[in-house]
Structure formats: C-alpha cells, structure tokens
Design an enzyme around this catalytic site. Sequence first.
Site, PDB file in Angstrom:
ATOM      1  N   SER A 204      35.446  44.160  40.445  1.00  0.00           N
ATOM      2  CA  SER A 204      36.005  43.457  39.289  1.00  0.00           C
ATOM      3  C   SER A 204      35.526  44.124  37.996  1.00  0.00           C
ATOM      4  O   SER A 204      35.790  45.309  37.803  1.00  0.00           O
ATOM      5  CB  SER A 204      35.626  41.976  39.372  1.00  0.00           C
ATOM      6  N   GLU A 334      43.819  37.567  45.236  1.00  0.00           N
ATOM      7  CA  GLU A 334      43.054  37.654  43.989  1.00  0.00           C
ATOM      8  C   GLU A 334      42.835  36.286  43.309  1.00  0.00           C
ATOM      9  O   GLU A 334      42.253  35.415  43.881  1.00  0.00           O
ATOM     10  CB  GLU A 334      43.734  38.651  43.028  1.00  0.00           C
ATOM     11  N   HIS A 452      39.799  36.865  45.158  1.00  0.00           N
ATOM     12  CA  HIS A 452      38.979  37.816  44.415  1.00  0.00           C
ATOM     13  C   HIS A 452      37.521  37.657  44.870  1.00  0.00           C
ATOM     14  O   HIS A 452      37.049  36.536  45.023  1.00  0.00           O
ATOM     15  CB  HIS A 452      39.116  37.466  42.932  1.00  0.00           C
TER      16      HIS A 452
END
Length: 548
Positions: A204, A334, A452
């Site tokens: 990320s 995600e 995510h």
Amino acid sequence: MARILFHCVLFCFAFVFGQKDDNIITQTPSGRFVGSLMTSRRGRPIHAYRGIRYAQPPVGEMRFQPPVPIKHYKHVVNATAEGPACPQPAPGYLLDEDCLRLNVYTPGRLGNGSLPVLVYIHAGGFYSVSGRSDVAGPQHLLDKDLVLVTINYRLGSLGFLSTGDIHAPGNNGFKDQVVALHWVRDNIASFGGDANCVTLAGYSAGGVSVALHTVSPMSRGLFHRALSMSGSPYSQIPFHSNLLSLAVKQARLVNCSVSSTAELVECLRTVPWRVLGYSLKGFQEFSIDPILIWTPVIEGDFGQERFLPEHPLEIIRAGKLYSVPYIVSQTRDEFFWEAFLVLNNSIYRTLINEDYYKVAPSAFLLPSPSDLSAKALRREYLGDRDLGNTDIDYVDLGKLYGDAVIGFGAHRLANLLAHNNKEPTYYYEFDYIGNQSHYVDPTTGKPTGVAHHDELIYLFSLPAGFEPIPVSDSRDSFMVDKLTDIFYNFARTGNPNSLLDDKPVTWPPIHPSNRKYLRIGDHFSVHTNLFEHRFRVWEHLYPIEYII
Ligand SMILES: *[C@@H]1O[C@H](CO)[C@@H](O)[C@H](O)[C@H]1NC(C)=O
Ligand SMILES: *[C@@H]1O[C@H](CO)[C@@H](O)[C@H](O)[C@H]1NC(C)=O
Ligand SMILES: *[C@@H]1O[C@H](CO)[C@@H](O)[C@H](O)[C@H]1NC(C)=O
Ligand SMILES: *[C@@H]1O[C@H](CO)[C@@H](O)[C@H](O)[C@H]1NC(C)=O
Ligand SMILES: *[C@@H]1O[C@H](CO)[C@@H](O)[C@H](O)[C@H]1NC(C)=O
C-alpha cells in the site's frame, strides 16, 4: 588512558548485559547491538534486533527537517525490545516522535554476509501502522534463509508536511526510508545479509514508496529488486509541488497561525507530537475518506537534497528509471468494504446519492475539476442509479472504491514497468480467502472478499490483530508456505518461480502486448489482462503515455 577506557567499555558492557543466554550480540562497523531470540513458525531460532535508531530523533528543532543518519553508535545499543511507532491516533499503543527505528531479523549462524535481504516498508496510508513486530512479525519469512528488516518512517504532517518552499519542502518520510536503506547497506553484512542483494518490498503506502525509490536519485543502487503490493504512485492522483492546503488544514486543526508559511511551520514545531498525531480525524471529509491524504511532492530546489526533483514520468522519460526485477500486485477486492461503511449508514447513503459530486472527489480520490470524471465513473460502475443498502449496490460501489483507491494505480504501475523496466516485471492478483481477513462480515465474523492487506496475514505474523497460523495441512498454512516461497525465490534470484521443484505453473513476466499475471488462490493459474475492462474508463479519463 585510552586503554583503560577501552577495558571499561568492555567491562561495563559485560556487566550490563551479563552472559544471559537469550541475549545475542552483533558488532557492525557502526557499533555493537544486543538482540534477543525469537522463534519462527517452524521452530527455527530468530536473532532479533529491534528498535534500532537509524537516524537522530527528529524532535525539537529537527522536526520537519530531513533525517540525520546515525553512522556511529557511541554506546552499546540495547536492541532487545520493540521501539515505538510514529505518532498516529492509537490509544494505548507505544508511540513516540523519536520513532526512526528499524528491526533486523536473521536466522543466526546460518548467515555469513551472504543471505538475501528483504527490507519491508509498511502500509498505512502514510499516516498509520509501523514496522513493529506485532504488525510485521518475522515468524513466517524467517523459516527461509533470509534477513528481514522492517522500518518505521515519519507519518502524517510530521513526515509529509510540504509548504513547497524552504520552510518545508516535503517528502521527509521518504528521506527517512532512504536513510534506513543506507543503514542496511552499511551494517547488514554483520547480520549475515548481502548488501548487494537487497529486495525492497512494500504494501500500500509502502508499495507507493517502493515505486518512488526506483525513480528517486537518492535511492539508486541501494536495492536490487522491488516489490509493490497493492500500492502505486501512478494512479489518477496527480503530483503536486506542495501540499499547502493540507499544511493550512493541519495548522487550523491545532490553532496555529497561517499568515505565512514560516509562521505556520514554526508554530507546528511547538505543538506536542501527540496532538499532531491525534488530529488525523480532522482531515476526513466523508465516511473515512479521503483514505489517502498526504502524497509525495515534486520538490523545488531550496538547497536541500531532493527525493523527487521531477515528475516521475519525466524521470522515466529521461531514461532514469532504476531497472530491477519487480513484482507488482493487487488483491481481488481491495477496498470493497468501504461500500458497507457508506451504504449501511443512512447519512452517508443519502449524501452519496444526493450530493454525489461533492462526495466523489474524497471517496474516489479524484483530482479537481472532478465533475466529468465523477459522472463517467457513476455511469460505468453504478449505472447512474441511486444506491441503496443492497447486495448489488455493495458489489458495484465496492468495485469503484477498490479500483479508485488501489486497482487503477497498480494496473498503471505494472504496465509502465512492462514498457520501461529493463528487468522482468511480474504481476499477480491475490485471490485467496482464508480463515481471516482485514474485513469480516460483522454478523458472521467471516471474510467475504479478498481485502486490501490480506497477503500480509500469510507473509508476516500479525499478533496485534490476527491468530497465528500453525503449521498444518490447512489451506492457510499452505498459503504461508507458498507466499514465503515466492518471496524467498524472488529475493534470492530476482525470479519468483522456484528453480528447484517442477511446479505445474510457471509465472511469466508481463509484456506490453502480452499482459500475463499470476492469480494466487487455492490454485495458481496464469491469465491475461487483469481487470482491464474496468480500467478502460480510467485510462480514458486520465491518459498517460506508457511508451516513454
Ligand atoms: C534493554 O531494554 C529493555 C526494554 O526496555 C529492558 O528491559 C532491559 O533492561 C534493557 N537492558 C539493558 C542492559 O539496559
Ligand atoms: C564465511 O565467510 C568466511 C570468509 O569468507 C569463510 O571462510 C567461511 O567459510 C564462511 N562460512 C560459512 C558458514 O559460509
Ligand atoms: C483550538 O481552539 C479551540 C477554540 O479555542 C479549542 O476548543 C481547541 O481545543 C483548540 N485545539 C487545540 C488542538 O489546541
Ligand atoms: C449494518 O449496520 C447494522 C446496524 O448497525 C449492523 O448490525 C450490520 O452488521 C451492518 N452490516 C454490515 C454489512 O456492515
Ligand atoms: C481455520 O481454522 C480452523 C480452526 O482453527 C482450522 O481447523 C482450519 O483448518 C482453518 N482453515 C484454514 C483454511 O486454514
């Protein structure tokens, strides 16, 4: 005199640390470090050196200044305990502004300055999380013969304040990462690591960082392979030369004067770090959005060393991409779960329907002017309809959130590299739902998608939030073995495919005209054109040249 002092140092050292079996000692060219023993998932010893300061505490006058490396440690470094995380809103957690720390984990005697090194840059949107072992534990990766280094870097305004002038040029959090890489270069051989075989991996915000290190003049030569999981600087979010409006917002949140940038920065320098860290909520505009607030800036020349002197695409165009074997990834879903936060809340649901054009720039990180893009995305993803608290609307809004926050950027990064990286680029989709996830259904407590951060459950031990995954014949245990295997192979050779076993699937690099990727699920399979039908609208709205 010198001799007496020398003896005293040795004596005091022996006296203070004693001969306890669980203390281990490493001498590097910079100093002497005392660590402690941990145990890997399969029961191997881990020599852990935690909480090591790699730069001077960035406090007082040094707040908002570039990091000052520590090149020599005068005293023996007690690296037996975890250091603090950088300031962020985390009640009850060990935080401090003196947070420029790193952790080193080695398999102990196995090393001889020849093990591959994996440096991990943590996730958290540039305003949260850390490299501490409770959120990036070594127990899984240290079943392989590698050296793992996890690092902290300054967060939020403390790391990324940018007034775009000499008072705060910006990018200090990235400069922290560079100094940590210098530390690795200068010290890692003594921990068994090969300073010429460093893999820079990030998730990320960490993945964004890794990609920036391949274009920054400050980072060249400091690593030899790169890995950006679910993070990319090449999304629809533009590069600015300052974050002045954020600086003003920060100042207002803590009652600082905004009459000049000099006064603003001077005043922010006097605000307690806890107050700055805890002011994060003041940046939210809608639900938990914008989920990304601080971003890298293109630095003007004010006499400082610049992390990003030009737009990254210009740097690539000038032939200055630092080419290394690269892995890029995204997960299947995600940030899909943001749709639940919005649609399951009557206030947010009303806002996204009735005030869509006001909400969309925060929610989907759209640069202004945003109306045309917001309109096109609403048509493509949401069929121009009003959204309700229904399953179908969760799915559609969830896809828009996922692509806006992560998917499109990852797609861009993979394809830019396919065109411009002189070394192979590998692309994967993480498509595995196990026992645990970063999003679980509040009623059943079970995962409903591939969220995510979900690979991190298998790559690292995360005792702060997740159950350990014991060695067994469970699917999750198998995934730990597969992912750590891929990472180890890549760190060692630059090729994620195992050179030893005859796996049914070979993962080929992505090519501009043959865009293959590996889907990592219960089975591994190779496919082409990951989610490209969804990215077409984004490419149309935010075109770039891939062939540079
Ligand atoms: C090292 O730090 C830990 C944690 O703060 C502490 O318990 C220990 O006593 C320290 N050791 C020495 C020799 O100072
Ligand atoms: C470590 O390196 C030294 C010097 O290069 C060499 O003599 C020794 O055999 C190596 N040990 C191992 C375990 O590889
Ligand atoms: C800023 O000032 C307001 C109004 O005087 C006060 O309520 C608030 O607590 C102050 N905030 C900080 C961070 O000092
Ligand atoms: C929606 O909100 C209700 C009430 O707060 C809660 O019980 C439910 O678990 C939520 N559902 C989802 C999917 O978030
Ligand atoms: C999930 O956890 C249960 C109980 O701990 C275990 O029996 C099962 O094998 C796990 N499943 C996976 C996919 O690892």
